[in-house]
Design a protein around this motif. Structure first.
Motif, PDB file in Angstrom:
ATOM      1  N   ALA A 219       0.821  -1.221   0.000  1.00  0.00           N
ATOM      2  CA  ALA A 219       0.000   0.000   0.000  1.00  0.00           C
ATOM      3  C   ALA A 219       0.853   1.269   0.000  1.00  0.00           C
ATOM      4  O   ALA A 219       0.582   2.212  -0.728  1.00  0.00           O
ATOM      5  N   SER A 220       1.910   1.264   0.811  1.00  0.00           N
ATOM      6  CA  SER A 220       2.682   2.486   0.997  1.00  0.00           C
ATOM      7  C   SER A 220       3.822   2.630  -0.006  1.00  0.00           C
ATOM      8  O   SER A 220       4.544   3.625   0.014  1.00  0.00           O
ATOM      9  N   PHE A 221       3.995   1.653  -0.882  1.00  0.00           N
ATOM     10  CA  PHE A 221       5.216   1.599  -1.684  1.00  0.00           C
ATOM     11  C   PHE A 221       4.907   0.772  -2.930  1.00  0.00           C
ATOM     12  O   PHE A 221       5.034  -0.436  -2.936  1.00  0.00           O
ATOM     13  N   SER A 222       4.458   1.445  -3.994  1.00  0.00           N
ATOM     14  CA  SER A 222       3.864   0.709  -5.108  1.00  0.00           C
ATOM     15  C   SER A 222       4.877   0.272  -6.162  1.00  0.00           C
ATOM     16  O   SER A 222       4.613  -0.667  -6.913  1.00  0.00           O
ATOM     17  N   GLU A 223       6.013   0.946  -6.267  1.00  0.00           N
ATOM     18  CA  GLU A 223       6.999   0.547  -7.263  1.00  0.00           C
ATOM     19  C   GLU A 223       8.349   1.152  -6.928  1.00  0.00           C
ATOM     20  O   GLU A 223       8.466   2.039  -6.074  1.00  0.00           O
ATOM     21  N   PHE A 224       9.358   0.654  -7.593  1.00  0.00           N
ATOM     22  CA  PHE A 224      10.710   1.201  -7.476  1.00  0.00           C
ATOM     23  C   PHE A 224      11.221   1.278  -8.913  1.00  0.00           C
ATOM     24  O   PHE A 224      11.889   0.388  -9.404  1.00  0.00           O
ATOM     25  N   ASP A 225      10.800   2.311  -9.590  1.00  0.00           N
ATOM     26  CA  ASP A 225      10.998   2.524 -11.021  1.00  0.00           C
ATOM     27  C   ASP A 225      12.407   2.136 -11.475  1.00  0.00           C
ATOM     28  O   ASP A 225      13.366   2.670 -10.938  1.00  0.00           O
ATOM     29  N   PRO A 226      12.584   1.191 -12.437  1.00  0.00           N
ATOM     30  CA  PRO A 226      11.580   0.588 -13.305  1.00  0.00           C
ATOM     31  C   PRO A 226      11.033  -0.758 -12.807  1.00  0.00           C
ATOM     32  O   PRO A 226      10.486  -1.511 -13.610  1.00  0.00           O
ATOM     33  N   PHE A 227      11.171  -1.048 -11.525  1.00  0.00           N
ATOM     34  CA  PHE A 227      10.746  -2.348 -11.012  1.00  0.00           C
ATOM     35  C   PHE A 227       9.363  -2.235 -10.362  1.00  0.00           C
ATOM     36  O   PHE A 227       9.073  -1.281  -9.650  1.00  0.00           O
ATOM     37  N   LEU A 228       8.536  -3.261 -10.617  1.00  0.00           N
ATOM     38  CA  LEU A 228       7.132  -3.218 -10.213  1.00  0.00           C
ATOM     39  C   LEU A 228       6.827  -4.158  -9.065  1.00  0.00           C
ATOM     40  O   LEU A 228       5.828  -3.977  -8.361  1.00  0.00           O
ATOM     41  N   LEU A 229       7.651  -5.169  -8.877  1.00  0.00           N
ATOM     42  CA  LEU A 229       7.362  -6.203  -7.878  1.00  0.00           C
ATOM     43  C   LEU A 229       8.606  -7.040  -7.652  1.00  0.00           C
ATOM     44  O   LEU A 229       9.360  -7.307  -8.591  1.00  0.00           O
ATOM     45  N   LEU A 230       8.806  -7.454  -6.384  1.00  0.00           N
ATOM     46  CA  LEU A 230       9.760  -8.521  -6.090  1.00  0.00           C
ATOM     47  C   LEU A 230       9.086  -9.473  -5.116  1.00  0.00           C
ATOM     48  O   LEU A 230       8.587  -9.049  -4.072  1.00  0.00           O
ATOM     49  N   ASP A 231       9.050 -10.746  -5.489  1.00  0.00           N
ATOM     50  CA  ASP A 231       8.516 -11.791  -4.614  1.00  0.00           C
ATOM     51  C   ASP A 231       9.619 -12.800  -4.316  1.00  0.00           C
ATOM     52  O   ASP A 231      10.324 -13.233  -5.234  1.00  0.00           O
ATOM     53  N   GLU A 232       9.725 -13.171  -3.045  1.00  0.00           N
ATOM     54  CA  GLU A 232      10.596 -14.287  -2.665  1.00  0.00           C
ATOM     55  C   GLU A 232       9.688 -15.470  -2.307  1.00  0.00           C
ATOM     56  O   GLU A 232       8.873 -15.385  -1.393  1.00  0.00           O
ATOM     57  N   MET A 233       9.820 -16.552  -3.073  1.00  0.00           N
ATOM     58  CA  MET A 233       9.064 -17.777  -2.788  1.00  0.00           C
ATOM     59  C   MET A 233       9.913 -18.623  -1.841  1.00  0.00           C
ATOM     60  O   MET A 233      11.031 -18.990  -2.170  1.00  0.00           O
ATOM     61  N   GLY A 234       9.383 -18.882  -0.663  1.00  0.00           N
ATOM     62  CA  GLY A 234      10.141 -19.642   0.326  1.00  0.00           C
ATOM     63  C   GLY A 234      11.251 -18.790   0.931  1.00  0.00           C
ATOM     64  O   GLY A 234      11.124 -17.568   0.945  1.00  0.00           O
ATOM     65  N   PRO A 235      12.324 -19.406   1.448  1.00  0.00           N
ATOM     66  CA  PRO A 235      12.564 -20.855   1.394  1.00  0.00           C
ATOM     67  C   PRO A 235      11.591 -21.621   2.303  1.00  0.00           C
ATOM     68  O   PRO A 235      11.303 -21.174   3.400  1.00  0.00           O
ATOM     69  N   MET A 236      11.096 -22.720   1.771  1.00  0.00           N
ATOM     70  CA  MET A 236      10.172 -23.548   2.551  1.00  0.00           C
ATOM     71  C   MET A 236      10.322 -25.007   2.114  1.00  0.00           C
ATOM     72  O   MET A 236      10.786 -25.291   1.015  1.00  0.00           O
ATOM     73  N   ASN A 237       9.929 -25.887   3.028  1.00  0.00           N
ATOM     74  CA  ASN A 237       9.924 -27.309   2.688  1.00  0.00           C
ATOM     75  C   ASN A 237       8.508 -27.701   2.310  1.00  0.00           C
ATOM     76  O   ASN A 237       7.568 -27.482   3.066  1.00  0.00           O
ATOM     77  N   VAL A 238       8.366 -28.248   1.111  1.00  0.00           N
ATOM     78  CA  VAL A 238       7.059 -28.591   0.570  1.00  0.00           C
ATOM     79  C   VAL A 238       6.875 -30.105   0.659  1.00  0.00           C
ATOM     80  O   VAL A 238       7.749 -30.867   0.226  1.00  0.00           O
ATOM     81  N   ALA A 239       5.741 -30.517   1.216  1.00  0.00           N
ATOM     82  CA  ALA A 239       5.455 -31.953   1.331  1.00  0.00           C
ATOM     83  C   ALA A 239       5.121 -32.531  -0.044  1.00  0.00           C
ATOM     84  O   ALA A 239       4.648 -31.793  -0.933  1.00  0.00           O
ATOM     85  N   PRO A 240       5.351 -33.829  -0.252  1.00  0.00           N
ATOM     86  CA  PRO A 240       4.977 -34.446  -1.521  1.00  0.00           C
ATOM     87  C   PRO A 240       3.506 -34.161  -1.846  1.00  0.00           C
ATOM     88  O   PRO A 240       2.637 -34.297  -0.985  1.00  0.00           O
ATOM     89  N   GLY A 241       3.237 -33.718  -3.069  1.00  0.00           N
ATOM     90  CA  GLY A 241       1.871 -33.452  -3.501  1.00  0.00           C
ATOM     91  C   GLY A 241       1.317 -32.099  -3.088  1.00  0.00           C
ATOM     92  O   GLY A 241       0.222 -31.732  -3.499  1.00  0.00           O
ATOM     93  N   ALA A 242       2.074 -31.349  -2.289  1.00  0.00           N
ATOM     94  CA  ALA A 242       1.530 -30.102  -1.743  1.00  0.00           C
ATOM     95  C   ALA A 242       2.028 -28.847  -2.459  1.00  0.00           C
ATOM     96  O   ALA A 242       1.629 -27.738  -2.120  1.00  0.00           O
ATOM     97  N   ALA A 243       2.885 -29.000  -3.460  1.00  0.00           N
ATOM     98  CA  ALA A 243       3.419 -27.821  -4.154  1.00  0.00           C
ATOM     99  C   ALA A 243       2.316 -27.103  -4.913  1.00  0.00           C
ATOM    100  O   ALA A 243       1.424 -27.733  -5.477  1.00  0.00           O
ATOM    101  N   LYS A 244       2.365 -25.777  -4.900  1.00  0.00           N
ATOM    102  CA  LYS A 244       1.357 -24.976  -5.603  1.00  0.00           C
ATOM    103  C   LYS A 244       2.033 -24.116  -6.650  1.00  0.00           C
ATOM    104  O   LYS A 244       3.226 -23.848  -6.584  1.00  0.00           O
ATOM    105  N   GLY A 245       1.265 -23.680  -7.614  1.00  0.00           N
ATOM    106  CA  GLY A 245       1.818 -22.827  -8.659  1.00  0.00           C
ATOM    107  C   GLY A 245       0.814 -21.779  -9.085  1.00  0.00           C
ATOM    108  O   GLY A 245      -0.147 -21.499  -8.380  1.00  0.00           O
ATOM    109  N   ALA A 246       1.052 -21.192 -10.242  1.00  0.00           N
ATOM    110  CA  ALA A 246       0.150 -20.193 -10.812  1.00  0.00           C
ATOM    111  C   ALA A 246      -0.316 -20.723 -12.169  1.00  0.00           C
ATOM    112  O   ALA A 246       0.420 -20.649 -13.147  1.00  0.00           O
TER     113      ALA A 246
END
Ligand code: MN
Length: 306
Positions: free
Chosen positions: A44-71
């Motif tokens: 909300a308070s910080f929408s971009e860092f021109d020219p960058f729009l988003l940074l996501d860090e996935m994990g680090p996490m341990n995923v159980a067999p069959g439990a991985a998710k995606g897009a």
């Protein structure tokens, strides 16, 4: 006392070094079909860092067999998505006919341009076995003149990403975009972008040239380190924004640190254009967003049919 003086080189590098503008904490949020990411921006308070729009860090996490998710299948228009996997395996498919499996150390630089539909899912093998998942997605905005460019797909296997080291061997860098320690990236970017992954052993220090006019930030992947000319401290999950007041960025891991410091250093030339974003579309005007939604709904961004 000669021994306590900074060397001339050190003095010069400090004089040229950027200072820290601010340190931002990540928020945790759910993405795609419900996988947890840490996100320094946008929020909300910080929408971009021109020219960058988003940074996501996935994990680090341990995923159980069959439990991985995606897009599953979703569109993008007007920018680039850059995916960097440190651990785990992802399967990519898109409406341009590209498919690829991303494993540890691989990078995918997808220029959505005028529009693609893609899916970002755990590979069948990773879904079966589960395991450690860790990776990043960065969104890089495109300038108005390039937003409707032909989509482009670059997939760079880990072995093709240049690696360089400092003379003392305490710092290594994987050069994903731009140049560092004499190594030059193999990826082509639309606008000038620097994307470096540094590993600093305790006692390691690096001064990375960042041209005047680039916006630059660091994201701490692991450990805790010192940033900028004044050595401000930041740790795991924090984003360090630099002032554009010099042409080098300093990063150091204190000699008494108990662990290596892992840092992404990301920089680019700001576009200084209006940003209108609506989910997976990022354009310059609201009319262009309506057009993107309409083009997607009517199938003009294609579909994944293989
Ligand atoms: Mn996507």
């Amino acid at each position: 006392m000669e021994a306590t003086k900074l060397s001339r080189e050190e003095k010069e590098s400090y004089a040229a070094g950027r200072t820290v503008a601010g340190i931002v904490n990540s928020i945790e949020t759910l993405e795609g079909a419900g996988f947890l990411v840490r996100r320094p921006f946008p929020k909300a308070s910080f929408s971009e860092f021109d020219p960058f729009l988003l940074l996501d860090e996935m994990g680090p996490m341990n995923v159980a067999p069959g439990a991985a998710k995606g897009a599953p299948d979703h569109p993008h228009r007007g920018f680039e998505t850059v995916t960097y996997i440190l651990s785990g395996e992802m399967q990519h498919k898109d409406s341009q006919g590209h498919a690829g499996k991303l494993s540890a150390g691989d990078v995918q630089w997808m220029t959505a341009g005028a529009g693609v539909v893609h899916s970002e899912m755990p590979s069948a093998e990773f879904q079966r076995t589960g395991g450690r998942l860790h990776g990043f997605q960065l969104w890089v905005n495109l300038p108005q003149q390039k937003k409707m460019m032909q989509p482009r797909y670059q997939e760079i296997p880990s072995a093709s990403i240049p690696v360089a080291r400092t003379d003392d061997g305490l710092v290594s860098v994987r050069v994903i975009a731009g140049e560092s320690l004499g190594a030059r990236a193999v990826i082509e970017t639309v606008t000038p972008i620097m994307y470096l992954h540094f590993t600093l052993q305790p006692g390691g220090r690096v001064s990375q040239p960042v041209p005047q006019g680039y916006n630059a930030f660091a994201y701490v992947v692991d450990g805790e380190g010192l940033f900028g000319a004044e050595g401000e401290r930041a740790g795991d999950g924090q984003m360090v924004m630099f002032v554009a007041d010099g042409d080098e960025v300093m990063i150091a891991n204190p000699a008494d640190a108990g662990a290596p410091l892992e840092v992404l250093l990301i920089a680019g030339v700001p576009l200084n254009e209006p940003v209108v974003r609506y989910g997976p579309f990022v354009m310059n005007t609201e009319a262009e967003i309506y057009q993107a939604v309409e083009d997607y709904r009517s199938g003009r961004m294609g579909a994944i049919n293989f």
